[in-house]
Design an enzyme around this catalytic site. Structure first.
Site, PDB file in Angstrom:
ATOM      1  N   LYS A  41       0.812  -1.226   0.000  1.00 17.42           N
ATOM      2  CA  LYS A  41       0.000   0.000   0.000  1.00 17.42           C
ATOM      3  C   LYS A  41       0.850   1.284   0.000  1.00 17.42           C
ATOM      4  O   LYS A  41       0.510   2.256  -0.670  1.00 17.42           O
ATOM      5  CB  LYS A  41      -0.947   0.007   1.200  1.00 17.42           C
ATOM      6  N   ASP A  46     -10.079   2.551   2.825  1.00 15.98           N
ATOM      7  CA  ASP A  46     -10.233   1.860   4.118  1.00 15.98           C
ATOM      8  C   ASP A  46     -11.096   2.668   5.096  1.00 15.98           C
ATOM      9  O   ASP A  46     -11.964   2.120   5.776  1.00 15.98           O
ATOM     10  CB  ASP A  46      -8.858   1.578   4.747  1.00 15.98           C
ATOM     11  N   ALA A 103      -4.086   0.565   9.573  1.00 16.48           N
ATOM     12  CA  ALA A 103      -5.544   0.636   9.692  1.00 16.48           C
ATOM     13  C   ALA A 103      -5.947   1.743  10.659  1.00 16.48           C
ATOM     14  O   ALA A 103      -6.905   2.482  10.411  1.00 16.48           O
ATOM     15  CB  ALA A 103      -6.085  -0.720  10.158  1.00 16.48           C
ATOM     16  N   ARG A 156       0.712  -0.561  22.089  1.00 19.80           N
ATOM     17  CA  ARG A 156       1.786  -1.244  22.817  1.00 19.80           C
ATOM     18  C   ARG A 156       3.081  -0.453  22.684  1.00 19.80           C
ATOM     19  O   ARG A 156       3.760  -0.179  23.661  1.00 19.80           O
ATOM     20  CB  ARG A 156       1.944  -2.658  22.236  1.00 19.80           C
ATOM     21  N   ILE A 171     -12.038  -4.350  14.021  1.00 15.31           N
ATOM     22  CA  ILE A 171     -11.874  -4.484  12.565  1.00 15.31           C
ATOM     23  C   ILE A 171     -11.301  -5.844  12.176  1.00 15.31           C
ATOM     24  O   ILE A 171     -11.218  -6.171  11.000  1.00 15.31           O
ATOM     25  CB  ILE A 171     -11.065  -3.321  11.943  1.00 15.31           C
TER      26      ILE A 171
HETATM   27  P1  NAP Z   1      -0.151  -3.107  11.295  1.00 16.99           P
HETATM   28  O1  NAP Z   1       0.136  -1.843  10.572  1.00 16.99           O
HETATM   29  O2  NAP Z   1       0.845  -4.204  11.267  1.00 16.99           O
HETATM   30  O3  NAP Z   1      -0.451  -2.728  12.850  1.00 16.99           O
HETATM   31  C1  NAP Z   1      -0.648  -3.759  13.805  1.00 16.99           C
HETATM   32  C2  NAP Z   1      -1.078  -3.125  15.143  1.00 16.99           C
HETATM   33  O4  NAP Z   1      -1.364  -4.197  16.045  1.00 16.99           O
HETATM   34  C3  NAP Z   1       0.009  -2.273  15.796  1.00 16.99           C
HETATM   35  O5  NAP Z   1      -0.605  -1.213  16.503  1.00 16.99           O
HETATM   36  C4  NAP Z   1       0.651  -3.270  16.773  1.00 16.99           C
HETATM   37  O6  NAP Z   1       1.263  -2.670  17.892  1.00 16.99           O
HETATM   38  C5  NAP Z   1      -0.568  -4.031  17.234  1.00 16.99           C
HETATM   39  N1  NAP Z   1      -0.202  -5.341  17.800  1.00 16.99           N
HETATM   40  C6  NAP Z   1       0.223  -6.429  17.118  1.00 16.99           C
HETATM   41  N2  NAP Z   1       0.483  -7.445  17.985  1.00 16.99           N
HETATM   42  C7  NAP Z   1       0.213  -6.968  19.237  1.00 16.99           C
HETATM   43  C8  NAP Z   1       0.279  -7.526  20.556  1.00 16.99           C
HETATM   44  N3  NAP Z   1       0.692  -8.786  20.754  1.00 16.99           N
HETATM   45  N4  NAP Z   1      -0.089  -6.748  21.602  1.00 16.99           N
HETATM   46  C9  NAP Z   1      -0.498  -5.463  21.406  1.00 16.99           C
HETATM   47  N5  NAP Z   1      -0.575  -4.876  20.186  1.00 16.99           N
HETATM   48  C10 NAP Z   1      -0.232  -5.618  19.115  1.00 16.99           C
HETATM   49  O7  NAP Z   1      -1.502  -3.755  10.778  1.00 16.99           O
HETATM   50  P2  NAP Z   1      -2.798  -3.020  10.158  1.00 16.99           P
HETATM   51  O8  NAP Z   1      -2.683  -3.011   8.683  1.00 16.99           O
HETATM   52  O9  NAP Z   1      -3.016  -1.742  10.895  1.00 16.99           O
HETATM   53  O10 NAP Z   1      -3.950  -4.092  10.512  1.00 16.99           O
HETATM   54  C11 NAP Z   1      -4.307  -4.362  11.837  1.00 16.99           C
HETATM   55  C12 NAP Z   1      -5.437  -5.383  11.906  1.00 16.99           C
HETATM   56  O11 NAP Z   1      -6.581  -4.867  11.243  1.00 16.99           O
HETATM   57  C13 NAP Z   1      -5.142  -6.713  11.203  1.00 16.99           C
HETATM   58  O12 NAP Z   1      -5.681  -7.741  11.999  1.00 16.99           O
HETATM   59  C14 NAP Z   1      -5.873  -6.609   9.879  1.00 16.99           C
HETATM   60  O13 NAP Z   1      -6.288  -7.880   9.382  1.00 16.99           O
HETATM   61  C15 NAP Z   1      -7.087  -5.786  10.279  1.00 16.99           C
HETATM   62  N6  NAP Z   1      -7.647  -5.010   9.169  1.00 16.99           N
HETATM   63  C16 NAP Z   1      -8.962  -5.194   8.866  1.00 16.99           C
HETATM   64  C17 NAP Z   1      -9.524  -4.471   7.840  1.00 16.99           C
HETATM   65  C18 NAP Z   1     -10.971  -4.683   7.479  1.00 16.99           C
HETATM   66  O14 NAP Z   1     -11.376  -4.336   6.364  1.00 16.99           O
HETATM   67  N7  NAP Z   1     -11.789  -5.197   8.388  1.00 16.99           N
HETATM   68  C19 NAP Z   1      -8.759  -3.547   7.107  1.00 16.99           C
HETATM   69  C20 NAP Z   1      -7.414  -3.357   7.455  1.00 16.99           C
HETATM   70  C21 NAP Z   1      -6.870  -4.110   8.497  1.00 16.99           C
HETATM   71  P3  NAP Z   1       2.832  -2.254  17.854  1.00 16.99           P
HETATM   72  O15 NAP Z   1       2.871  -0.942  17.135  1.00 16.99           O
HETATM   73  O16 NAP Z   1       3.212  -2.165  19.274  1.00 16.99           O
HETATM   74  O17 NAP Z   1       3.549  -3.343  17.106  1.00 16.99           O
END
Ligand code: NAP
Length: 283
Positions: free
Chosen positions: A68, A104, A137, A158, A222
């Site tokens: 992206k 999004d 997201a 976190r 989400i």
């Molecule tokens: P990302 O950029 O990798 O961000 C992941 C987030 O999760 C960060 O804030 C990270 O914290 C946190 N995290 C991961 N493991 C953790 C843990 N063990 N304890 C506490 N915090 C934790 O991912 P993203 O693209 O934002 O996506 C995040 C989620 O949203 C995914 O599950 C994705 O599938 C979902 N999503 C859904 C949609 C939809 O259409 N429904 C769209 C987009 C994304 P740190 O910064 O501390 O690592």
């Protein structure tokens, strides 16, 4: 001249993507010609893939993880949201030019609009919004919430520095917090959204005490695999209104489909059931 009717989603890996189910359902539903294909495109191949789109065989498509941000760098003609967020998830080609958008945030808002039509009422706008997570997201969702007039947004993450970076990016009304502050923040919030990957199948659940939330607080996750996360289950058990993450996935697909095929598609119960049955099969 080639008759362009096909579209794509590209990512690396791409096998898990449910986007083909959504778009191919709409193509059939509206009696259109075309096919929406899954394309594995590696990070090394993305530049060539995008640059060649004007001479290629596609009307446009979607870009997913991990492309992206790189797509944003490669595409000159961007909608205001993609420009602001630095990330593109939807591409279309017109007159030999490539266009990019980020849908999004649109998907997040449209999902809440459909699930809880009065969710952005004036009372709730006065209350703080709590966003758990500070990834891609979360960035889209903070922007979306601001666009609806929410002006007090608390990002809890976190890794505090990532939340701080987002708070600096969005400026006034957006603040960064560590996980330990969550109970205090939850007391006053009218909307809490999980944007972390906690709760996703294979990850630890998001397990926080929701008793602190007031009875009018809206709870959204989400994550959509599983559909009913522990976070949402706990909220429902407390009698709180909840909105799951599948609707965001379905609604974010709407603007792209409309651009490519000229029909604004409906996010229907039938489509939702189709995707749910696929999620169950592949669990
Ligand atoms: P990302 O950029 O990798 O961000 C992941 C987030 O999760 C960060 O804030 C990270 O914290 C946190 N995290 C991961 N493991 C953790 C843990 N063990 N304890 C506490 N915090 C934790 O991912 P993203 O693209 O934002 O996506 C995040 C989620 O949203 C995914 O599950 C994705 O599938 C979902 N999503 C859904 C949609 C939809 O259409 N429904 C769209 C987009 C994304 P740190 O910064 O501390 O690592």
């Amino acid at each position: 001249m080639v008759d362009l009717v096909n579209t794509f989603v590209c990512g690396w890996p791409i096998e898990h993507s449910r986007s083909p189910i959504i778009h191919n359902y709409w193509i059939k539903r509206y009696g259109l010609r075309g096919k929406y294909e899954k394309l594995p495109v590696s990070p090394d191949d993305l530049t060539e893939f995008i640059n060649c789109l004007p001479e290629g065989i596609y009307l446009g498509g979607n870009v997913t993880i991990p492309h992206k941000e790189k797509a944003y760098e490669l595409i000159e003609n961007l909608d205001p949201v993609a420009k602001k967020l630095g990330a593109v998830n939807t591409i279309w080609v017109s007159n030999q030019k490539i266009y990019g958008a980020n849908t999004d945030g649109y998907g997040f808002l449209a999902n809440l609009d459909q699930g809880v039509p009065d969710w952005d009422n004036e009372n709730r706008k006065f209350q703080p919004v709590v966003i758990l997570g500070a990834g891609g997201a979360a960035r889209a969702i903070v922007d979306a919430a601001q666009s609806r007039g929410f002006s007090n947004i608390k990002i809890v993450n976190r890794t505090l520095s990532r939340a701080e970076n987002l708070a600096i990016f969005f400026g006034e009304g957006v603040s960064a917090h560590c996980w330990e502050e969550l109970p205090n923040l939850m007391e006053a919030t009218g909307l809490i959204v999980n944007t972390t990957s906690l709760g996703m199948a294979g990850n630890h659940p998001l397990d926080i005490d929701l008793n602190i939330l007031t009875k009018d607080c809206l709870v959204s996750d989400i994550v959509y695999v599983p559909l009913q996360t522990k976070f949402l289950q706990q909220a429902a058990e407390r009698g709180l209104k909840t909105v799951d993450g599948l609707g965001m996935l379905l609604h974010q697909a709407v603007p792209g489909f409309e651009k490519w095929y000229g029909v604004k598609p409906e996010v229907s119960d039938e489509l939702r059931a189709l995707v749910i049955s696929d999620l169950k099969e592949t669990k």
